[in-house]
Scaffold this motif. Structure first.
Motif, PDB file in Angstrom:
ATOM      1  N   ARG A 125       0.832  -1.205   0.000  1.00  0.00           N
ATOM      2  CA  ARG A 125       0.000   0.000   0.000  1.00  0.00           C
ATOM      3  C   ARG A 125       0.861   1.247   0.000  1.00  0.00           C
ATOM      4  O   ARG A 125       0.802   2.051  -0.906  1.00  0.00           O
ATOM      5  N   HIS A 126       1.613   1.443   1.040  1.00  0.00           N
ATOM      6  CA  HIS A 126       2.503   2.602   1.067  1.00  0.00           C
ATOM      7  C   HIS A 126       3.870   2.165   1.580  1.00  0.00           C
ATOM      8  O   HIS A 126       4.018   1.106   2.162  1.00  0.00           O
ATOM      9  N   ILE A 127       4.833   3.010   1.306  1.00  0.00           N
ATOM     10  CA  ILE A 127       6.226   2.692   1.605  1.00  0.00           C
ATOM     11  C   ILE A 127       6.678   3.523   2.799  1.00  0.00           C
ATOM     12  O   ILE A 127       6.347   4.704   2.907  1.00  0.00           O
ATOM     13  N   LEU A 128       7.448   2.898   3.671  1.00  0.00           N
ATOM     14  CA  LEU A 128       8.086   3.634   4.753  1.00  0.00           C
ATOM     15  C   LEU A 128       9.286   4.374   4.175  1.00  0.00           C
ATOM     16  O   LEU A 128       9.890   3.914   3.201  1.00  0.00           O
ATOM     17  N   PRO A 142       4.938   7.670   6.269  1.00  0.00           N
ATOM     18  CA  PRO A 142       4.725   9.028   5.757  1.00  0.00           C
ATOM     19  C   PRO A 142       3.321   9.561   6.010  1.00  0.00           C
ATOM     20  O   PRO A 142       3.115  10.768   5.978  1.00  0.00           O
ATOM     21  N   HIS A 143       2.357   8.687   6.290  1.00  0.00           N
ATOM     22  CA  HIS A 143       0.992   9.131   6.525  1.00  0.00           C
ATOM     23  C   HIS A 143       0.790   9.680   7.936  1.00  0.00           C
ATOM     24  O   HIS A 143      -0.063  10.526   8.152  1.00  0.00           O
ATOM     25  N   THR A 144       1.578   9.177   8.879  1.00  0.00           N
ATOM     26  CA  THR A 144       1.426   9.620  10.268  1.00  0.00           C
ATOM     27  C   THR A 144       2.668  10.323  10.791  1.00  0.00           C
ATOM     28  O   THR A 144       2.647  10.843  11.895  1.00  0.00           O
ATOM     29  N   ASP A 145       3.749  10.291  10.011  1.00  0.00           N
ATOM     30  CA  ASP A 145       5.043  10.837  10.418  1.00  0.00           C
ATOM     31  C   ASP A 145       5.556  10.156  11.693  1.00  0.00           C
ATOM     32  O   ASP A 145       6.252  10.754  12.494  1.00  0.00           O
ATOM     33  N   THR A 146       5.183   8.899  11.855  1.00  0.00           N
ATOM     34  CA  THR A 146       5.565   8.120  13.029  1.00  0.00           C
ATOM     35  C   THR A 146       6.743   7.227  12.695  1.00  0.00           C
ATOM     36  O   THR A 146       6.730   6.528  11.672  1.00  0.00           O
ATOM     37  N   TRP A 161       4.429  -1.446  13.067  1.00  0.00           N
ATOM     38  CA  TRP A 161       3.724  -0.958  11.885  1.00  0.00           C
ATOM     39  C   TRP A 161       2.356  -1.615  11.784  1.00  0.00           C
ATOM     40  O   TRP A 161       1.359  -0.979  11.438  1.00  0.00           O
ATOM     41  N   ASP A 162       2.279  -2.905  12.102  1.00  0.00           N
ATOM     42  CA  ASP A 162       0.994  -3.603  12.087  1.00  0.00           C
ATOM     43  C   ASP A 162       0.027  -2.927  13.058  1.00  0.00           C
ATOM     44  O   ASP A 162      -1.146  -2.746  12.748  1.00  0.00           O
ATOM     45  N   ALA A 163       0.507  -2.553  14.244  1.00  0.00           N
ATOM     46  CA  ALA A 163      -0.350  -1.901  15.247  1.00  0.00           C
ATOM     47  C   ALA A 163      -0.829  -0.544  14.744  1.00  0.00           C
ATOM     48  O   ALA A 163      -1.993  -0.181  14.935  1.00  0.00           O
ATOM     49  N   LEU A 164       0.057   0.227  14.088  1.00  0.00           N
ATOM     50  CA  LEU A 164      -0.350   1.516  13.533  1.00  0.00           C
ATOM     51  C   LEU A 164      -1.440   1.333  12.486  1.00  0.00           C
ATOM     52  O   LEU A 164      -2.411   2.090  12.445  1.00  0.00           O
TER      53      LEU A 164
END
Length: 170
Positions: A125-128, A142-146, A161-164
């Motif tokens: 889906r999206h890339i870190l 990049p979606h949460t800046d976490t 990442w799974d939890a996010l």
């Protein structure tokens, strides 16, 4: 793709990165700067997980690290199933580990995404993205800046990442 020959003013190391460290094939007679070896080892650990697309045989990649007569570092690899590359962006051989880790991760990610059509690190889906933060070199959503994981600890911290994703309904 065959790797280009380096000029005589460059120091070049060729090695496979194993769990035990670099397995050198060619060296100028001494080891490269530690921050660069540590950065490549960290990225190799992370390459083992969260790839979306065709397989990359990480254990069969032969990395190349070169230092020019201007003290700039070039990294690259060659290996089965994935094209070879060499890139230099003027990063100094004296750069500290946090800077080298982010640069090696960015360069590897760009090569895989741009030329090999492999999303990494991703689940499709999206890339870190690799970033340098106060806590050091990290992978950032990049979606949460976490920050999801330190570079080199992506596979061990994959659950973060799974939890996010679960919190965001993804």
């Amino acid at each position: 793709m065959p790797m280009p020959e380096w000029n005589q003013d460059s120091l070049v190391w060729r090695f496979a990165m194993t769990d035990d460290g670099p397995d050198f094939h060619d060296t100028p007679g001494f080891e490269p700067p530690d921050p660069w070896l540590l950065a490549i080892a960290a990225v190799v650990r992370d390459l083992r997980c969260l790839r979306y697309g065709r397989d990359v045989q990480v254990h069969r990649l032969v990395w190349e690290l070169a230092i020019s007569d201007q003290y700039a570092v070039t990294i690259g690899w060659r290996g089965p199933g994935v094209g070879g590359f060499n890139l230099c962006h003027g990063v100094s051989m004296d750069a500290p580990y946090p800077q080298t880790a982010v640069w090696v991760a960015e360069t590897t990610q760009g090569e895989l995404t741009g030329y090999e059509f492999i999303q990494w690190p991703s689940r499709g889906r999206h890339i870190l993205y690799p970033r340098l933060r106060q806590e050091g070199p990290v992978w950032v959503d990049p979606h949460t800046d976490t920050a999801v994981a330190a570079i080199g600890e992506l596979c061990a911290q994959r659950a973060a990442w799974d939890a996010l994703d679960r919190c965001q309904g993804g």
